[in-house]
Design a protein around this motif. Sequence first.
Motif, PDB file in Angstrom:
ATOM      1  N   UNK A  79       3.913   3.277  15.257  1.00  0.00           N
ATOM      2  CA  UNK A  79       3.469   1.945  14.876  1.00  0.00           C
ATOM      3  C   UNK A  79       2.976   1.946  13.441  1.00  0.00           C
ATOM      4  N   UNK A  80       3.023   0.796  12.838  1.00  0.00           N
ATOM      5  CA  UNK A  80       2.368   0.633  11.547  1.00  0.00           C
ATOM      6  C   UNK A  80       0.884   0.526  11.778  1.00  0.00           C
ATOM      7  N   UNK A  81       0.175   0.224  10.741  1.00  0.00           N
ATOM      8  CA  UNK A  81      -1.272   0.044  10.866  1.00  0.00           C
ATOM      9  C   UNK A  81      -1.565  -1.231  11.653  1.00  0.00           C
ATOM     10  N   UNK A  82      -2.303  -1.071  12.740  1.00  0.00           N
ATOM     11  CA  UNK A  82      -2.652  -2.220  13.571  1.00  0.00           C
ATOM     12  C   UNK A  82      -4.103  -2.595  13.321  1.00  0.00           C
ATOM     13  N   UNK A  83      -4.319  -3.830  12.954  1.00  0.00           N
ATOM     14  CA  UNK A  83      -5.677  -4.307  12.719  1.00  0.00           C
ATOM     15  C   UNK A  83      -6.425  -4.405  14.041  1.00  0.00           C
TER      16      UNK A  83
ATOM     17  N   UNK B  99      -3.458   3.596  13.614  1.00  0.00           N
ATOM     18  CA  UNK B  99      -2.071   3.923  13.313  1.00  0.00           C
ATOM     19  C   UNK B  99      -1.571   4.937  14.325  1.00  0.00           C
TER      20      UNK B  99
ATOM     21  N   UNK C  38     -12.767  -6.726  12.335  1.00  0.00           N
ATOM     22  CA  UNK C  38     -13.442  -6.803  11.040  1.00  0.00           C
ATOM     23  C   UNK C  38     -14.882  -7.234  11.230  1.00  0.00           C
TER      24      UNK C  38
ATOM     25  N   UNK D 216      -8.617  -0.055  11.595  1.00  0.00           N
ATOM     26  CA  UNK D 216      -7.191  -0.075  11.874  1.00  0.00           C
ATOM     27  C   UNK D 216      -6.811   1.150  12.680  1.00  0.00           C
TER      28      UNK D 216
ATOM     29  N   UNK E  37       0.142  -5.319   8.944  1.00  0.00           N
ATOM     30  CA  UNK E  37       0.975  -4.337   8.255  1.00  0.00           C
ATOM     31  C   UNK E  37       2.342  -4.201   8.902  1.00  0.00           C
ATOM     32  N   UNK E  38       3.320  -3.821   8.088  1.00  0.00           N
ATOM     33  CA  UNK E  38       4.597  -3.351   8.604  1.00  0.00           C
ATOM     34  C   UNK E  38       4.461  -1.894   9.008  1.00  0.00           C
ATOM     35  N   UNK E  39       5.539  -1.326   9.538  1.00  0.00           N
ATOM     36  CA  UNK E  39       5.496   0.051  10.020  1.00  0.00           C
ATOM     37  C   UNK E  39       5.661   1.073   8.907  1.00  0.00           C
TER      38      UNK E  39
ATOM     39  N   UNK F  11     -13.310  -3.057   7.989  1.00  0.00           N
ATOM     40  CA  UNK F  11     -12.175  -3.283   8.879  1.00  0.00           C
ATOM     41  C   UNK F  11     -11.833  -1.968   9.559  1.00  0.00           C
TER      42      UNK F  11
ATOM     43  N   UNK G 284      -8.274   4.255  10.879  1.00  0.00           N
ATOM     44  CA  UNK G 284      -8.712   4.047   9.503  1.00  0.00           C
ATOM     45  C   UNK G 284      -9.775   2.966   9.445  1.00  0.00           C
TER      46      UNK G 284
ATOM     47  N   UNK H  81       0.843  -1.173   0.000  1.00  0.00           N
ATOM     48  CA  UNK H  81       0.000   0.000   0.000  1.00  0.00           C
ATOM     49  C   UNK H  81       0.887   1.233   0.000  1.00  0.00           C
TER      50      UNK H  81
ATOM     51  N   UNK I 203      -4.360   7.826  14.444  1.00  0.00           N
ATOM     52  CA  UNK I 203      -5.214   7.861  13.252  1.00  0.00           C
ATOM     53  C   UNK I 203      -5.978   6.552  13.218  1.00  0.00           C
TER      54      UNK I 203
ATOM     55  N   UNK J  22      -8.300  -4.237   0.189  1.00  0.00           N
ATOM     56  CA  UNK J  22      -9.166  -3.377   0.972  1.00  0.00           C
ATOM     57  C   UNK J  22      -8.958  -1.926   0.544  1.00  0.00           C
TER      58      UNK J  22
END
Lengths: 113, 118
Positions: free
Chosen positions: B41-45, B37, B48, B35, A103-105, B33, B90, A36, B88, B107
């Motif tokens: 950190x990256x996007x954390x799920x 952020x 869903x 998420x 996801x990765x960072x 979903x 999402x 992404x 954030x 997605x």
Amino acid sequence: DQQVKQNSPSLSVQEGRISILNCDYTNSMFDYFLWYKKYPAEGPTFLISISSIKDKNEDGRFTVFLNKSAKHLSLHIVPSQPGDSAVYFCAASVGGGADGLTFGKGTHLIIQP
Amino acid sequence: DSGVTQTPKHLITATGQRVTLRCSPRSGDLSVYWYQQSLDQGLQFLIQYYNGEERAKGNILERFSAQQFPDLHSELNLSSLELGDSALYFCASSDGTGQMTNLNTEAFFGQGTRLTVV
């Protein structure tokens, strides 16, 4: 425990050259991988994906390579353009779909003129 | 424009409060979903929903809850807010069936809600 790792927080590449973004994963159950792209103040947008039954997928300037034995994938952008400057997230899922992506960072790619 | 709409875009609230984030998925998408952020950190799920029912759960705190309504829009409720909840949030949607198939769907994300807890 980070199951998807992007070890380079940022990457600077000259316009026209190749950009290579790397991603490693630890969960051997992952069978679908996505990249992404995210601009500031926007949500991530889908770029390209690859299933674990393939080792390469190409879409225009973007190619994703998957090395299952090394649990490694990479995104190649050739040639790099100024509009490619963004944060790139690697993501993975189990089950071949987009459910519950991990996801990765992210890696901030900066294309220099 | 991804077709996924999130409101509000920005939200500032005090610790201990409760907020509701809203998401309207793309037309026809049954899966939603959420998420998170955070800064480092990256996007954390988080969670869903598929066609009104909870489908998968990720790193969602007990203080957080979500639901998907019959018209398929979804709400994420965050309560007893703490400073660390600033992030954030999402929402994304897909036409995934919610079952383990080989459908290669991706997605589509909304622009996010920036929550600041002060």
